[in-house]
Write a protein that holds these residues in place. Sequence first.
Motif, PDB file in Angstrom:
ATOM      1  N   LEU A 168      62.037 -18.988  13.046  1.00 16.89           N
ATOM      2  CA  LEU A 168      61.380 -19.287  11.787  1.00 16.89           C
ATOM      3  C   LEU A 168      62.295 -20.140  10.925  1.00 16.89           C
ATOM      4  CD1 LEU A 168      59.090 -18.765   9.645  1.00 16.89           C
ATOM      5  CD2 LEU A 168      60.454 -16.795   8.904  1.00 16.89           C
ATOM      6  N   GLY A 169      61.820 -21.314  10.526  1.00 13.79           N
ATOM      7  CA  GLY A 169      62.543 -22.151   9.581  1.00 13.79           C
ATOM      8  C   GLY A 169      61.985 -21.956   8.184  1.00 13.79           C
ATOM      9  N   ILE A 170      62.846 -22.020   7.176  1.00 14.48           N
ATOM     10  CA  ILE A 170      62.416 -21.869   5.778  1.00 14.48           C
ATOM     11  C   ILE A 170      62.905 -23.078   5.000  1.00 14.48           C
ATOM     12  CG2 ILE A 170      62.498 -20.427   3.713  1.00 14.48           C
ATOM     13  CD1 ILE A 170      63.075 -18.038   5.421  1.00 14.48           C
TER      14      ILE A 170
ATOM     15  N   VAL B  82      65.920 -16.624  11.707  1.00 13.18           N
ATOM     16  CA  VAL B  82      65.472 -17.069  10.390  1.00 13.18           C
ATOM     17  C   VAL B  82      66.479 -18.107   9.911  1.00 13.18           C
ATOM     18  CG1 VAL B  82      64.987 -16.392   8.014  1.00 13.18           C
ATOM     19  CG2 VAL B  82      64.406 -14.847   9.895  1.00 13.18           C
ATOM     20  N   ILE B  83      66.048 -19.369   9.839  1.00 18.55           N
ATOM     21  CA  ILE B  83      66.956 -20.477   9.551  1.00 18.55           C
ATOM     22  C   ILE B  83      66.538 -21.146   8.246  1.00 18.55           C
ATOM     23  CG2 ILE B  83      67.974 -22.607  10.448  1.00 18.55           C
ATOM     24  CD1 ILE B  83      67.025 -21.753  13.233  1.00 18.55           C
ATOM     25  N   VAL B  84      67.397 -21.039   7.243  1.00 19.93           N
ATOM     26  CA  VAL B  84      67.180 -21.731   5.976  1.00 19.93           C
ATOM     27  C   VAL B  84      67.989 -23.015   6.009  1.00 19.93           C
ATOM     28  CG1 VAL B  84      67.469 -21.622   3.475  1.00 19.93           C
ATOM     29  CG2 VAL B  84      66.849 -19.558   4.747  1.00 19.93           C
ATOM     30  N   SER B  85      67.331 -24.130   5.778  1.00 21.25           N
ATOM     31  CA  SER B  85      68.037 -25.414   5.827  1.00 21.25           C
ATOM     32  C   SER B  85      67.308 -26.439   4.980  1.00 21.25           C
ATOM     33  CB  SER B  85      68.146 -25.902   7.276  1.00 21.25           C
ATOM     34  OG  SER B  85      68.806 -27.148   7.325  1.00 21.25           O
ATOM     35  N   HIS B  86      68.099 -27.327   4.350  1.00 20.11           N
ATOM     36  CA  HIS B  86      67.487 -28.435   3.623  1.00 20.11           C
ATOM     37  C   HIS B  86      67.354 -29.658   4.527  1.00 20.11           C
ATOM     38  CE1 HIS B  86      71.850 -29.110   3.147  1.00 20.11           C
ATOM     39  NE2 HIS B  86      71.522 -30.386   3.204  1.00 20.11           N
ATOM     40  N   ARG B  87      67.956 -29.596   5.722  1.00 19.53           N
ATOM     41  CA  ARG B  87      67.834 -30.684   6.687  1.00 19.53           C
ATOM     42  C   ARG B  87      66.679 -30.366   7.622  1.00 19.53           C
ATOM     43  NH1 ARG B  87      74.221 -31.484   8.381  1.00 19.53           N
ATOM     44  NH2 ARG B  87      74.993 -31.952   6.286  1.00 19.53           N
TER      45      ARG B  87
ATOM     46  N   SER C 129      66.724 -30.377  11.577  1.00 21.97           N
ATOM     47  CA  SER C 129      67.259 -29.273  12.372  1.00 21.97           C
ATOM     48  C   SER C 129      66.238 -28.168  12.579  1.00 21.97           C
ATOM     49  CB  SER C 129      68.502 -28.690  11.691  1.00 21.97           C
ATOM     50  OG  SER C 129      68.173 -28.149  10.422  1.00 21.97           O
ATOM     51  N   LEU C 130      65.042 -28.311  11.985  1.00 21.26           N
ATOM     52  CA  LEU C 130      64.031 -27.261  12.080  1.00 21.26           C
ATOM     53  C   LEU C 130      62.804 -27.672  12.876  1.00 21.26           C
ATOM     54  CD1 LEU C 130      64.063 -26.005   8.357  1.00 21.26           C
ATOM     55  CD2 LEU C 130      65.362 -25.110  10.283  1.00 21.26           C
TER      56      LEU C 130
ATOM     57  N   ASP D  71      59.492 -22.400  15.944  1.00 20.02           N
ATOM     58  CA  ASP D  71      58.117 -21.993  16.256  1.00 20.02           C
ATOM     59  C   ASP D  71      57.241 -22.041  15.016  1.00 20.02           C
ATOM     60  OD1 ASP D  71      58.877 -21.337  18.941  1.00 20.02           O
ATOM     61  OD2 ASP D  71      59.749 -19.481  18.182  1.00 20.02           O
ATOM     62  N   GLN D  72      57.791 -21.603  13.883  1.00 17.83           N
ATOM     63  CA  GLN D  72      57.070 -21.636  12.619  1.00 17.83           C
ATOM     64  C   GLN D  72      58.030 -22.114  11.528  1.00 17.83           C
ATOM     65  OE1 GLN D  72      53.750 -20.722  12.006  1.00 17.83           O
ATOM     66  NE2 GLN D  72      53.470 -20.470  14.214  1.00 17.83           N
ATOM     67  N   ILE D  73      57.505 -22.860  10.554  1.00 18.96           N
ATOM     68  CA  ILE D  73      58.289 -23.302   9.400  1.00 18.96           C
ATOM     69  C   ILE D  73      57.572 -22.829   8.150  1.00 18.96           C
ATOM     70  CG2 ILE D  73      59.232 -25.259   8.127  1.00 18.96           C
ATOM     71  CD1 ILE D  73      59.338 -26.812  10.728  1.00 18.96           C
ATOM     72  N   LEU D  74      58.288 -22.058   7.341  1.00 18.93           N
ATOM     73  CA  LEU D  74      57.734 -21.512   6.105  1.00 18.93           C
ATOM     74  C   LEU D  74      58.119 -22.433   4.956  1.00 18.93           C
ATOM     75  CD1 LEU D  74      56.388 -18.992   4.664  1.00 18.93           C
ATOM     76  CD2 LEU D  74      58.724 -18.144   4.365  1.00 18.93           C
ATOM     77  N   VAL D  75      57.135 -22.906   4.213  1.00 17.54           N
ATOM     78  CA  VAL D  75      57.366 -23.796   3.082  1.00 17.54           C
ATOM     79  C   VAL D  75      57.218 -22.985   1.794  1.00 17.54           C
ATOM     80  CG1 VAL D  75      56.683 -25.925   1.921  1.00 17.54           C
ATOM     81  CG2 VAL D  75      56.443 -25.730   4.404  1.00 17.54           C
ATOM     82  N   MET D  76      58.302 -22.941   1.005  1.00 14.31           N
ATOM     83  CA  MET D  76      58.298 -22.194  -0.248  1.00 14.31           C
ATOM     84  C   MET D  76      58.215 -23.146  -1.433  1.00 14.31           C
ATOM     85  SD  MET D  76      58.530 -18.958   0.546  1.00 14.31           S
ATOM     86  CE  MET D  76      58.978 -18.265  -1.041  1.00 14.31           C
ATOM     87  N   GLU D  77      57.533 -22.725  -2.487  1.00 11.70           N
ATOM     88  CA  GLU D  77      57.408 -23.518  -3.704  1.00 11.70           C
ATOM     89  C   GLU D  77      57.288 -22.577  -4.898  1.00 11.70           C
ATOM     90  OE1 GLU D  77      56.910 -26.863  -6.303  1.00 11.70           O
ATOM     91  OE2 GLU D  77      57.769 -26.568  -4.314  1.00 11.70           O
ATOM     92  N   ARG D  78      58.333 -22.574  -5.746  1.00  7.27           N
ATOM     93  CA  ARG D  78      58.368 -21.747  -6.948  1.00  7.27           C
ATOM     94  C   ARG D  78      58.113 -20.272  -6.641  1.00  7.27           C
ATOM     95  NH1 ARG D  78      55.337 -25.471 -11.578  1.00  7.27           N
ATOM     96  NH2 ARG D  78      56.770 -27.263 -11.416  1.00  7.27           N
TER      97      ARG D  78
END
Length: 750
Positions: A523-525, A683-688, A691-692, A696-703
């Motif tokens: 999971l990417g965040i 669980v991978i948190v990255s601003h790049r 690299s994500l 398998d899944q990428i979670l997009v967070m906003e506020r």
Amino acid sequence: MDGLNTAPHAAAHTAQPGGGAQVDGRRSRVRAVISAARYHGVELDAKDFRGEITEVTPSPASLVRWLGEQGLVARAIRLKWRYLVRMHDSPPVALMFKDGTAGLLVGADPTRNLVWLRDPMGSDGDVPVAVDELRLSQVWTGDVVMVARSRTQSETEAPINLPWLTRMVMREKKSLRDIAIASVVLSLVSIFPALIVMQVINNVVNHHSMSTLVSISMIIVVLAVYETLISFGRREIVLVLSTRLDSRIALVIFARLLSLPLEYFERQQAGNVIGRVSAIYKVRDFITGKLMTTFLDMFTLLVILPFLFVLSATLAWMTLAAAGLIGLIVVIFVGPVSRMIGRVITAEMKRAAILYESVAGIRTLKTLALEPSRRVEWDVATADVVRAKLDAGRLANWPSTLASPIEMFISRGVILVGAYLLLTGSSSLGAGGLVAFMMLGGRVAAPLVGLAKLLEEFTEIRAALGEAGSVLNQPTETRALTNGMRPKILGALSFQDVMFTYPAASSKALDDVCFDVPAGTMLGIVGRSGSGKSTLTRLLQGVSRNYTGFLKLDGVDLREINLTHLRKSFGVVLQDNFLFRGTIRDNITANRPGLTLEDAVRAARLAGAEEFIERMPAGYETWIEEGSTNISGGQRQRLAIARAVITDPKLMILDEATSALDPESEALVNANLKRISKGRTMVIVSHRLSSLVDCDQILVMERGRVEDIAPHHVLLERCAIYRQLWLQQTRHMNPQNAHAGPAPLLAEGD
């Protein structure tokens, strides 16, 4: 051990001769205490046991220490057979054997003189073996480890205050009893020299009796030897008591400090925390120093005071009145002096914080040439400390000055009054009696004056204890670290209406977060700055538990899981990782020091660290200096990843873990992520975002809210925020967008 006929526990290992010799002693002893803990409803993992690195097999002390860390009450003692055979109603007890293995006592029959043992390496359903005294004595060391239920509140959890310190001291009842007996004896012995002097003046000098002088001299020599020996013994007992008390306080204080939640340390200056905690040692010095001395002198007072009234009630009352007057003066100044001392402690804390911050940030300080400004801050802080100490010292000088004439009266004036009484015939004390009174009166006045002055010291100690308590009495994670479920971690995550707000924050960090991730998912965040990416990982690690909603791991609410078990089941790599002073191997195996060099090499290979480690002067034995000054940031990051994967966790959290890596190192780690992710949730948190893309899944967070969750190619089509982030980071690869209007400014990080 050759089999059933020679070793009682070998039969449980195997029915074949010699089978017991192949049993791993370390595993056997650890499994024995785990079985004992299971009886009390606590499930432990043998992999969590560290023990002493130098131990071939775990000692009873190491096992007890480990069980205590897990929230159990354990005790290692040496028993004789007659006591062991009476433990027929006790919970399972681990018995230590001479070959390094262990057995589990599950029953006893004192009437038949038998005990029943079970092999800890077998299953709970195995039939216990009956053993008599003769057979057990051949293999048993006599040591047992007993386990009891968790404590509700112990010394390690009780508030740090004067009652807590009093209980700590009163635990040494045997030493206190011996000190009291020695003090009473010394007090009684101290009466005899005064009586002897009185006899010398009244009889020897007046009657010129040489034979009496010789007899008295012999008595004085005998009493001097006796008093010297008793004084030595009492000092030895006091020294042992002081060191035991010192070690116990140090152990409790450090354990309490480590049990404080991470959130507390994030809100406090490290220098202030260290300075406040260190104040407890002022209390320790007070208890083992002046308080102990005054306490011992009080025995002298209780023994000698009645004798003074026998010699002269008038002079005795004068001595008590003078000492009481000194006490009154001290009591009057207690409040003002206490407030002044509080100012001193506060000023010293601020100066200590500047010192710690300067040392901790010395690299930045030197790089930016901040020495002049830091010197100014230090000079100002030092001036505040000096000013506060000067004011406190001047105020504290007044009670000493006012009490000084009274002390002089006790030591000099009483003899003048006594002489006047003798000359006027108002007393039958005699010259010898007057000298004897002065000798004993000084020993009575000293503890009274000391007790009065002790109140002055007590104000400073109370302030110091308050400073230490302001840190150590904060809510701890002790209950969460020792209680709770210990389920097998697979890695399935479920967030259901999770909401979280940081203390003193005006807006929610997480707002109604809902998503599910099956075990084994990568999971990417991603998200803009402040969107809640790192907050999600904080909740997963149990750093913050005051959220609403449900956060479940494999269907179990995260708040119901034992916090130690939870964190040991995770592998966590942060943006800025700390390495300890020691070898590279020690740092990789930090949370499992029992692992081998092969395990360290395997973890380093997964993290892409093997190639630079092999180029080091001593390879895996290369020493890492404080602050990791002899390795690069990228190397430090890869070592942190190796440290995280060495325990083979089923869930790994990488929070900006590759942000400090150069492109080559990042590519190397990313290439290994697929291998690292096999069989585990990532669980991978990255601003790049590059690299994500394989997640398998990428979670997009906003506020603080979930904007979308899907694979990379789906998000590019349907999620505007993700597409905007992607285009911003890849526009240099697309010439058509090279001269497009500037994208909104996006900060990196969380």
